[in-house]
Design a protein around this motif. Structure first.
Motif, short mmCIF file in Angstrom:
data_model
loop_
_atom_site.label_atom_id
_atom_site.label_comp_id
_atom_site.label_asym_id
_atom_site.label_seq_id
_atom_site.Cartn_x
_atom_site.Cartn_y
_atom_site.Cartn_z
N LYS A 168 -21.82 3.60 -8.38
CA LYS A 168 -22.69 2.43 -8.37
C LYS A 168 -22.40 1.52 -9.77
O LYS A 168 -21.65 0.73 -9.65
N TYR A 171 -18.75 -0.16 -9.99
CA TYR A 171 -19.06 -0.60 -8.97
C TYR A 171 -19.66 -2.75 -9.53
O TYR A 171 -18.35 -3.30 -9.47
N GLY A 183 -13.48 2.93 -4.68
CA GLY A 183 -14.31 3.55 -4.07
C GLY A 183 -14.04 4.19 -4.31
O GLY A 183 -13.34 5.06 -3.16
N MET A 197 -20.17 2.09 -0.65
CA MET A 197 -19.33 2.25 -0.99
C MET A 197 -17.99 2.14 -0.15
O MET A 197 -17.78 0.94 -0.55
N SER A 201 -17.04 -2.13 -1.56
CA SER A 201 -15.61 -1.81 -2.40
C SER A 201 -14.51 -2.70 -1.78
O SER A 201 -14.40 -2.61 -1.17
N TYR A 204 -11.66 1.69 -0.19
CA TYR A 204 -12.14 2.61 -0.22
C TYR A 204 -11.08 4.04 0.46
O TYR A 204 -10.76 3.73 1.35
#
Length: 218
Positions: A168, A171, A183, A197, A201, A204
């Motif tokens: 995170k 992110y 991710g 995620m 994201s 991902y």
């Protein structure tokens, strides 16, 4: 090359390090600092994901600054004799990015010396810039400081960069600077981490080999 600058996290994104390095090192620290206390590997992943390692140590375990220094020493002692293995396919990605004239940077919560050693041992091309735990606290992820430095040095717009990270803080950093975020879901299969995620994201992937065609057209 779809992005001029590839920005990689290190632990559990480039190298498989939490399960093999950081977790056992933390258990050694707990023996000294909180005898009788332990934590499972899955829960260790969860705490690193949110709220993050330092908030977990300070807010949940009540560690003092002196105890945090002991924890870091335990970690340094452990990593001095152990090296994490790079995920299969990572070297080919970094090599291709650099071969096409692209930039590769690392923004991590590991120290720069440890990152460089892992790159050397795993025969990975050395990053162009590294921002690790040696940075002052206010400059570490999720601060956008490193992105500002990278953008300024190479005259990059946010959309010309891409961040690949498994947790995170990466992110949050990407969102704050409006950089596309990938991710990295190949280090664990913990439902709450994977669900967050996947949901948040921009992209991902659960396998490194899925990242390659995303970054390069052919």
């Amino acid at each position: 090359m779809n992005y001029k600058c590839l920005i990689l996290d290190h632990d559990d994104t480039v190298v498989n390090s939490t399960a093999t390095i950081h977790y056992p090192a933390f258990l050694e620290a707990l023996k000294l600092l909180r005898p009788g206390m332990t934590i499972s590997l899955d829960d260790y992943f969860r705490e690193n994901f949110d709220p993050g390692f330092v908030p977990y140590c300070v807010e949940k375990l009540g560690m003092t600054d002196e105890e945090l220094e002991i924890e870091v020493k335990c970690w340094r002692d452990y990593v001095s004799g152990h090296t994490a293995k790079a995920y299969d396919g990572i070297r080919e990605i970094i090599e291709r990015q650099k071969a096409e004239g692209g930039i590769v940077c690392v923004i991590s919560h590991s120290y720069d010396f440890n990152i460089k050693r892992d790159y050397e041992v795993n025969n990975l091309p050395m990053p162009d810039m590294i921002f690790g735990w040696e940075c002052p606290p206010e400059q570490r992820k999720p601060s956008t400081y490193a992105l500002e430095q990278i953008s300024g040095r190479y005259s990059l717009k946010p959309e010309e960069m891409v961040i690949v990270d498994d947790l995170k803080p990466g992110y949050d950093m990407a969102r704050a600077y409006h950089v596309p975020f990938v991710g990295a879901g190949w280090s664990n299969n913990i439902p709450e981490i994977r669900n967050f995620m996947k949901k948040n994201s921009d992209f991902y992937f659960t396998k490194v080999e899925e990242l390659y065609p995303f970054l390069f057209d052919s």
